[in-house]
Design a protein around this motif. Structure first.
Motif, short mmCIF file in Angstrom:
data_model
loop_
_atom_site.label_atom_id
_atom_site.label_comp_id
_atom_site.label_asym_id
_atom_site.label_seq_id
_atom_site.Cartn_x
_atom_site.Cartn_y
_atom_site.Cartn_z
N PRO A 106 0.81 -1.22 0.00
CA PRO A 106 0.00 0.00 0.00
C PRO A 106 0.84 1.27 0.00
O PRO A 106 0.34 2.34 -0.34
CB PRO A 106 -0.82 -0.11 1.29
N ASN A 107 2.13 1.15 0.34
CA ASN A 107 3.02 2.32 0.32
C ASN A 107 3.71 2.50 -1.02
O ASN A 107 4.48 3.46 -1.20
CB ASN A 107 4.08 2.18 1.42
N ALA A 108 3.45 1.60 -1.95
CA ALA A 108 4.05 1.71 -3.28
C ALA A 108 3.46 2.90 -4.03
O ALA A 108 2.34 3.35 -3.75
CB ALA A 108 3.83 0.43 -4.07
N HIS A 109 4.20 3.41 -5.01
CA HIS A 109 3.69 4.48 -5.86
C HIS A 109 2.56 3.93 -6.73
O HIS A 109 2.53 2.74 -7.06
CB HIS A 109 4.81 5.02 -6.74
N SER A 153 -7.74 5.20 2.62
CA SER A 153 -6.52 6.00 2.55
C SER A 153 -5.66 5.66 1.34
O SER A 153 -4.81 6.46 0.94
CB SER A 153 -5.70 5.82 3.84
N THR A 154 -5.88 4.51 0.75
CA THR A 154 -5.07 4.09 -0.41
C THR A 154 -5.86 4.17 -1.71
O THR A 154 -5.31 3.99 -2.79
CB THR A 154 -4.56 2.64 -0.20
N TYR A 155 -7.14 4.49 -1.62
CA TYR A 155 -8.01 4.44 -2.79
C TYR A 155 -7.51 5.30 -3.94
O TYR A 155 -7.61 4.91 -5.11
CB TYR A 155 -9.43 4.86 -2.40
N ILE A 208 -13.80 -1.56 -0.70
CA ILE A 208 -13.17 -0.78 0.36
C ILE A 208 -13.35 -1.50 1.69
O ILE A 208 -14.48 -1.73 2.14
CB ILE A 208 -13.78 0.64 0.45
N GLN A 209 -12.24 -1.87 2.31
CA GLN A 209 -12.27 -2.47 3.64
C GLN A 209 -11.99 -1.39 4.68
O GLN A 209 -11.14 -0.52 4.48
CB GLN A 209 -11.22 -3.58 3.73
N GLY A 210 -12.69 -1.44 5.78
CA GLY A 210 -12.51 -0.43 6.81
C GLY A 210 -13.72 0.47 6.93
O GLY A 210 -14.76 0.23 6.32
N GLU A 211 -13.58 1.52 7.73
CA GLU A 211 -14.71 2.38 8.05
C GLU A 211 -14.94 3.50 7.04
O GLU A 211 -15.99 4.13 7.04
CB GLU A 211 -14.52 2.98 9.45
N ASP A 212 -13.96 3.79 6.19
CA ASP A 212 -14.11 4.88 5.22
C ASP A 212 -15.17 4.53 4.17
O ASP A 212 -15.38 3.36 3.85
CB ASP A 212 -12.79 5.17 4.53
N ARG A 213 -15.81 5.57 3.66
CA ARG A 213 -16.79 5.42 2.60
C ARG A 213 -16.34 6.23 1.40
O ARG A 213 -16.04 7.41 1.51
CB ARG A 213 -18.17 5.88 3.06
N VAL A 214 -16.30 5.59 0.23
CA VAL A 214 -15.86 6.24 -0.99
C VAL A 214 -16.92 6.00 -2.06
O VAL A 214 -17.26 4.84 -2.34
CB VAL A 214 -14.49 5.70 -1.48
N GLU A 215 -17.43 7.06 -2.61
CA GLU A 215 -18.49 6.94 -3.61
C GLU A 215 -18.03 6.11 -4.81
O GLU A 215 -16.90 6.25 -5.28
CB GLU A 215 -18.91 8.33 -4.09
N GLY A 216 -18.90 5.23 -5.24
CA GLY A 216 -18.60 4.43 -6.42
C GLY A 216 -17.85 3.14 -6.14
O GLY A 216 -17.47 2.43 -7.08
N THR A 217 -17.64 2.84 -4.86
CA THR A 217 -16.94 1.60 -4.50
C THR A 217 -17.89 0.65 -3.79
O THR A 217 -19.03 1.00 -3.47
CB THR A 217 -15.74 1.89 -3.59
N ILE A 218 -17.39 -0.56 -3.54
CA ILE A 218 -18.17 -1.59 -2.84
C ILE A 218 -17.64 -1.66 -1.41
O ILE A 218 -16.42 -1.75 -1.20
CB ILE A 218 -18.00 -2.96 -3.53
#
Length: 339
Positions: free
Chosen positions: A112-115, A136-138, A150-160
């Motif tokens: 996840p820290n990769a470019h 945070s990596t989306y 998306i795993q975790g508590e964040d919500r990102v529009e257009g994702t599952i």
């Protein structure tokens, strides 16, 4: 000369160990193998986050691997298709990886820290069909044109969303295509660090990893089944972290204390609070344990640590000597990993 060379080529030359051959169970997939004999341990903690204390017991791990596999099938994932996982170490990581495999998919972990360009290369080289990441990596994967979980508590529009996907899988009763998964099917596609050139994907079957688990140092005797607590600091996207820590611990019905990142005080606290018995680390951590005065803030008599394993680079003999003086009774094992 030609006749002699031909004779040698026709002869099968096999070098055999003086030890008996390791018995590898036939026909079990990797998820089936590591989860076998889990019934007596369903209430035992399998993974716990060192920082938050959030944990999953074996009953939940077993349940959620099946739920995620069904969820992936409901999304249309077919056998042999690659899912790239771009996550830090989280308590759910093994569930995600083994769920992909149980569905017949191929797990491919990415740093996840990769470019973003490095992740893009891996996704394209693997011909991935789906990505699992966190909020945070989306941004690093949003332009790759693939569905994103998306795993975790964040919500990102257009994702599952991970949680909603598992809940939906519970309700889905029709339309899911379940393909038989065999031991010789691919289950993992880890990518090398690129030491000898460009990063390369390594095709591993269920049998490859099952055989590895049957023959490695991570196997424990019957008296330690259900007893070992191991530190989960080595990145799980690395095959060492996934196989040697996650899968081996599930197989041994141990407990993994998951750390997302290294920080010395948090590391020492985790060792003591969670009574960690086995800690796979890297030489710079051994060096800091010897040299950094922060270590002296902790009561080392409370450590339950029995052994540490270092990998990735050789350990200087003088550092090993100092470590053994400071941590008497803690065995140091050295192994080398190139992947």
């Amino acid at each position: 000369m030609e006749n002699g060379a031909e004779t040698i080529a026709q002869d099968e030359i096999i070098f055999r160990s003086k030890y008996p051959s390791v018995q590898v169970p036939e026909d079990l997939t990797l998820p089936e193998f590591v989860l076998s004999n889990a019934e007596p341990y369903l209430d035992k903690v399998a993974f716990v986050d060192a920082l938050t204390g959030k944990g999953y017991n074996y009953g939940e791990v077993t349940r959620d691997i099946k739920r995620f596999a069904n969820a992936l099938r409901s999304l249309g994932l077919r056998k042999g298709r690659v899912v790239v996982v771009v996550l830090p170490n989280v308590a759910e990581y093994a569930v995600i990886a083994l769920g992909i495999m149980a569905a017949g998919g191929v797990f491919s972990g990415a740093n996840p820290n990769a470019h973003s360009s490095e992740i893009k290369k891996q996704v394209e080289a693997a011909d991935a069909k789906l990505i699992v990441t966190d909020g945070s990596t989306y941004d690093k994967v949003k332009d790759l044109g693939l569905p994103v979980i998306i795993q975790g508590e964040d919500r990102v529009e257009g994702t599952i969303y991970w949680d909603e996907l598992l809940e939906a899988a519970d309700r889905a009763t029709t339309g899911i295509v379940e393909e038989k998964v065999h031991q010789n099917d691919l289950c993992a596609l880890p990518f090398s660090s690129g030491t000898t050139g460009l990063s390369k994907g390594v095709m591993l079957t269920h049998r490859n990893i099952v055989a590895n688990l049957c023959s490695t140092l991570f196997s424990v005797g019957p008296e330690l089944i259900g007893q070992v607590t191991i530190l989960g600091l080595i990145p799980f996207f690395h095959i060492y972290g996934l196989t040697g820590i996650c899968c081996a611990s599930i197989r041994n019905k141990g407990r993994v204390v998951v750390m997302r990142r290294y920080e010395l005080r948090a590391f020492m606290s985790a060792l003591i609070i969670h009574q960690i018995m086995f800690a796979p680390v890297v030489p710079p951590i051994i060096l800091e344990l010897v040299k950094n005065p922060i270590v002296d803030e902790f009561d080392l008599t409370k450590l339950k640590l029995g052994s540490v394993m270092t990998a990735a680079a050789p350990l200087a003999p003088e550092i090993l000597t100092e470590f053994e003086k400071k941590f008497p009774g803690v065995e140091v094992q050295e192994v080398m990993h190139n992947l």
